[in-house]
Motif scaffolding. Structure first.
Motif, PDB file in Angstrom:
ATOM      1  N   ASP A  10       0.813  -1.214   0.000  1.00 55.93           N
ATOM      2  CA  ASP A  10       0.000   0.000   0.000  1.00 55.93           C
ATOM      3  C   ASP A  10       0.848   1.266   0.000  1.00 55.93           C
ATOM      4  N   HIS A  11       2.165   1.129   0.202  1.00 55.89           N
ATOM      5  CA  HIS A  11       3.082   2.256   0.064  1.00 55.89           C
ATOM      6  C   HIS A  11       4.517   1.735  -0.016  1.00 55.89           C
ATOM      7  N   ILE A  12       5.419   2.628  -0.403  1.00 52.61           N
ATOM      8  CA  ILE A  12       6.839   2.281  -0.486  1.00 52.61           C
ATOM      9  C   ILE A  12       7.592   3.098   0.549  1.00 52.61           C
ATOM     10  N   LEU A  13       8.473   2.443   1.276  1.00 49.83           N
ATOM     11  CA  LEU A  13       9.372   3.135   2.194  1.00 49.83           C
ATOM     12  C   LEU A  13      10.764   3.113   1.574  1.00 49.83           C
ATOM     13  N   ALA A  42       4.284  -1.987   3.880  1.00 52.56           N
ATOM     14  CA  ALA A  42       5.221  -1.223   3.052  1.00 52.56           C
ATOM     15  C   ALA A  42       6.095  -2.154   2.224  1.00 52.56           C
ATOM     16  N   LEU A  43       6.399  -1.711   1.023  1.00 49.06           N
ATOM     17  CA  LEU A  43       7.461  -2.326   0.254  1.00 49.06           C
ATOM     18  C   LEU A  43       8.694  -1.519   0.633  1.00 49.06           C
ATOM     19  N   VAL A  44       9.648  -2.145   1.283  1.00 44.93           N
ATOM     20  CA  VAL A  44      10.818  -1.443   1.809  1.00 44.93           C
ATOM     21  C   VAL A  44      11.953  -1.517   0.798  1.00 44.93           C
ATOM     22  N   ALA A  86       5.028  -6.811 -13.113  1.00 44.19           N
ATOM     23  CA  ALA A  86       4.228  -7.791 -12.382  1.00 44.19           C
ATOM     24  C   ALA A  86       2.762  -7.359 -12.258  1.00 44.19           C
ATOM     25  N   GLY A  87       2.441  -6.185 -12.825  1.00 46.52           N
ATOM     26  CA  GLY A  87       1.071  -5.689 -12.739  1.00 46.52           C
ATOM     27  C   GLY A  87       0.706  -5.148 -11.376  1.00 46.52           C
ATOM     28  N   LEU A  88       1.716  -4.767 -10.592  1.00 46.84           N
ATOM     29  CA  LEU A  88       1.467  -4.303  -9.232  1.00 46.84           C
ATOM     30  C   LEU A  88       1.700  -2.803  -9.052  1.00 46.84           C
ATOM     31  N   TRP A  89       2.161  -2.119 -10.101  1.00 50.78           N
ATOM     32  CA  TRP A  89       2.426  -0.690  -9.947  1.00 50.78           C
ATOM     33  C   TRP A  89       1.141   0.107 -10.098  1.00 50.78           C
ATOM     34  N   ASN A  90       1.026   1.140  -9.298  1.00 53.86           N
ATOM     35  CA  ASN A  90      -0.099   2.060  -9.346  1.00 53.86           C
ATOM     36  C   ASN A  90       0.498   3.449  -9.140  1.00 53.86           C
ATOM     37  N   ASP A  91       0.210   4.393 -10.024  1.00 55.72           N
ATOM     38  CA  ASP A  91       0.808   5.732  -9.934  1.00 55.72           C
ATOM     39  C   ASP A  91       0.429   6.481  -8.662  1.00 55.72           C
ATOM     40  N   LEU A  93       0.579   5.049  -5.743  1.00 55.69           N
ATOM     41  CA  LEU A  93       1.341   4.416  -4.656  1.00 55.69           C
ATOM     42  C   LEU A  93       2.235   5.461  -3.999  1.00 55.69           C
ATOM     43  N   LYS A  94       2.037   5.687  -2.714  1.00 57.11           N
ATOM     44  CA  LYS A  94       2.782   6.720  -2.003  1.00 57.11           C
ATOM     45  C   LYS A  94       4.192   6.234  -1.664  1.00 57.11           C
ATOM     46  N   VAL A  95       5.150   7.157  -1.775  1.00 58.86           N
ATOM     47  CA  VAL A  95       6.531   6.881  -1.408  1.00 58.86           C
ATOM     48  C   VAL A  95       6.862   7.721  -0.179  1.00 58.86           C
TER      49      VAL A  95
END
Length: 189
Positions: A10-13, A42-44, A86-91, A93-95
């Motif tokens: 749900d977000h990137i750290l 988070a995707l770290v 992988a079809g998982l990116w969404n513009d 997506l908060k960083v």
């Protein structure tokens, strides 16, 4: 024919590593405390510092903000590409961008870089730029003493006095290079 589910983050750290001095402290070689945030959805992303990990042997640009920021954003770009494939990116997506010590310096540079050079590529939600690097002298001592203990100079005909003098010269050069100068207004005649 494997079937299953991949949980979309749900977000990137973007966790910018603190000052390190030894090869085994590179994020790609070390357990990352930051990985604990993965449990929070988070995707770290913890980029290696230049000169460590896959780039060992290159000079480490300690506090060269532009290079460290570009390195971190390039890692984010690679992650974005991977997630998109992988079809998982969404513009949307908060960083979240964070760092402490040298990582604080890098986090500040990343925020600036994302507002200029990488404008519109990511949805930067927030940045935490904690306590920048303080002691260049201690940093030089840690790096060189670590290299001595790892045997970097075992086949060199130098003395500990030579190493000490080299450290002092290096510290002075870094002090001059990173010395902040005050910009004075021009005097009017």
């Amino acid at each position: 024919d494997a079937k299953g589910n991949i949980v979309r983050p749900d977000h990137i750290l973007l966790a910018n590593r603190h000052t390190i001095c030894h090869r085994n402290e590179a994020p790609s070689a070390d357990y990352n405390l930051e990985a604990l945030f993965a449990n929070q959805g988070a995707l770290v992303v913890v980029p290696d510092l230049i000169g460590f990990g896959a780039t060992v042997g290159l000079p480490h640009p300690y506090c060269v903000s532009d290079l460290n920021a570009r390195n971190a954003v390039d890692m984010l770009r690679a992650v974005k590409h991977y997630l998109a494939d992988a079809g998982l990116w969404n513009d949307t997506l908060k960083v979240y961008n964070e760092g402490y010590s040298q990582g604080g310096n890098t986090s500040l540079a990343v925020a600036r870089y994302m507002q200029t050079e990488a404008r519109g590529e990511f949805n930067l939600a927030n940045s935490y730029c904690g306590g920048g690097p303080y002691s260049i002298s201690q940093m030089v001592d840690r790096i060189v003493d670590g290299q001595v203990s790892e045997g970097y100079f075992s086949e060199c005909s130098i003395t500990f006095q030579d190493i000490y003098l080299s450290k002092e010269v290096f510290k002075e050069r870094l002090r001059i290079m990173y010395h902040t100068r005050i910009s004075y207004p021009e005097l009017k005649k």
